[in-house]
Scaffold this motif. Sequence first.
Motif, PDB file in Angstrom:
ATOM      1  N   PRO A  68     -26.770 -58.532  42.027  1.00 13.81           N
ATOM      2  CA  PRO A  68     -26.933 -57.519  40.545  1.00 13.81           C
ATOM      3  C   PRO A  68     -28.382 -56.800  40.503  1.00 13.81           C
ATOM      4  O   PRO A  68     -28.364 -55.701  40.279  1.00 13.81           O
ATOM      5  N   ILE A  69     -29.296 -57.559  41.208  1.00 12.46           N
ATOM      6  CA  ILE A  69     -30.628 -57.239  41.207  1.00 12.46           C
ATOM      7  C   ILE A  69     -31.158 -56.883  42.656  1.00 12.46           C
ATOM      8  O   ILE A  69     -31.212 -57.868  43.505  1.00 12.46           O
ATOM      9  N   THR A  70     -31.719 -55.697  42.788  1.00  9.63           N
ATOM     10  CA  THR A  70     -32.470 -55.464  44.165  1.00  9.63           C
ATOM     11  C   THR A  70     -33.822 -54.774  43.847  1.00  9.63           C
ATOM     12  O   THR A  70     -33.933 -54.557  42.688  1.00  9.63           O
ATOM     13  N   TYR A  71     -34.587 -54.718  44.808  1.00 10.38           N
ATOM     14  CA  TYR A  71     -35.730 -54.073  44.766  1.00 10.38           C
ATOM     15  C   TYR A  71     -35.879 -53.106  45.782  1.00 10.38           C
ATOM     16  O   TYR A  71     -36.948 -53.064  46.574  1.00 10.38           O
ATOM     17  N   LEU A  72     -35.007 -52.322  46.119  1.00  7.75           N
ATOM     18  CA  LEU A  72     -34.881 -51.231  47.220  1.00  7.75           C
ATOM     19  C   LEU A  72     -35.515 -49.975  46.807  1.00  7.75           C
ATOM     20  O   LEU A  72     -35.077 -49.565  45.603  1.00  7.75           O
ATOM     21  N   PHE A  73     -36.216 -49.488  47.720  1.00 12.15           N
ATOM     22  CA  PHE A  73     -36.718 -47.877  47.385  1.00 12.15           C
ATOM     23  C   PHE A  73     -36.054 -47.087  48.900  1.00 12.15           C
ATOM     24  O   PHE A  73     -36.367 -47.310  49.915  1.00 12.15           O
TER      25      PHE A  73
ATOM     26  N   SER B  18     -44.179 -56.629  46.421  1.00  6.58           N
ATOM     27  CA  SER B  18     -45.472 -56.410  46.114  1.00  6.58           C
ATOM     28  C   SER B  18     -45.669 -55.933  44.600  1.00  6.58           C
ATOM     29  O   SER B  18     -44.429 -55.993  43.931  1.00  6.58           O
ATOM     30  N   MET B  19     -46.795 -55.805  43.899  1.00  3.51           N
ATOM     31  CA  MET B  19     -46.799 -55.496  42.542  1.00  3.51           C
ATOM     32  C   MET B  19     -45.693 -54.375  42.118  1.00  3.51           C
ATOM     33  O   MET B  19     -45.080 -54.433  41.086  1.00  3.51           O
ATOM     34  N   ALA B  20     -45.653 -53.207  42.968  1.00  5.79           N
ATOM     35  CA  ALA B  20     -45.086 -52.206  42.551  1.00  5.79           C
ATOM     36  C   ALA B  20     -43.354 -52.659  42.266  1.00  5.79           C
ATOM     37  O   ALA B  20     -42.664 -51.874  41.422  1.00  5.79           O
ATOM     38  N   MET B  21     -42.766 -53.654  42.939  1.00  5.71           N
ATOM     39  CA  MET B  21     -41.383 -53.888  42.728  1.00  5.71           C
ATOM     40  C   MET B  21     -41.292 -54.489  41.418  1.00  5.71           C
ATOM     41  O   MET B  21     -40.045 -54.623  40.747  1.00  5.71           O
ATOM     42  N   PHE B  22     -42.452 -54.633  40.518  1.00  2.00           N
ATOM     43  CA  PHE B  22     -42.144 -55.105  39.093  1.00  2.00           C
ATOM     44  C   PHE B  22     -42.295 -53.936  38.295  1.00  2.00           C
ATOM     45  O   PHE B  22     -41.712 -54.109  36.919  1.00  2.00           O
ATOM     46  N   ILE B  23     -42.725 -52.859  38.544  1.00  2.00           N
ATOM     47  CA  ILE B  23     -42.684 -51.781  37.706  1.00  2.00           C
ATOM     48  C   ILE B  23     -41.287 -51.290  37.346  1.00  2.00           C
ATOM     49  O   ILE B  23     -40.346 -51.044  38.213  1.00  2.00           O
TER      50      ILE B  23
END
Length: 159
Positions: A48-53, A66-71
């Motif tokens: 359900p949760i991914t940090y893909l760009f 990195s930090m940016a994945m928490f934005i």
Amino acid sequence: MGLIIRSSAIHAAGCYTTTAIRKGTRVAEYTGHRLSKRQADLSYEDSPITYLFGLGKGEIVIDGHSMAMFINHSCAPNCETEEKNGRVWIKAIRNIAPAEEITYDYCLYDGGDDEAICNCGAGKCRGTMYSREEIRRRKALQKKAHSNGASKNGSKPKR
Ligand SMILES: [Zn+2]
């Protein structure tokens, strides 16, 4: 510039600035392993949760680390993403005050059954983190989906 991660009203954790940031400043780089879209789909099919760009046309995705994945996403963000030479920056689109949460518009796409509900709380919140283009595509798909059964979750990268 100082960034910290702490709990957020938008989503579990968020990224905050401890100092003022001027419009146009690069706040963070979205770094992480690079995967093909296919690899990402296979790896995150049931997550359900991914940090893909998604980079460029979306054949390559960055798996945030990195930090940016928490934005967090916001429909009324203070940052936008800038893609240059295969790198992705989160850039301020207005002056940001100390202690503000850093946000940008995820413009999610390719999300399968997930509604990607938005909790940003902005006055003009569109209710979902999908891009306007993706919202149109999903509406068109729903019309002809009745006979096809359920589709999978999909990797749902950001832009
Ligand atoms: Zn919203």
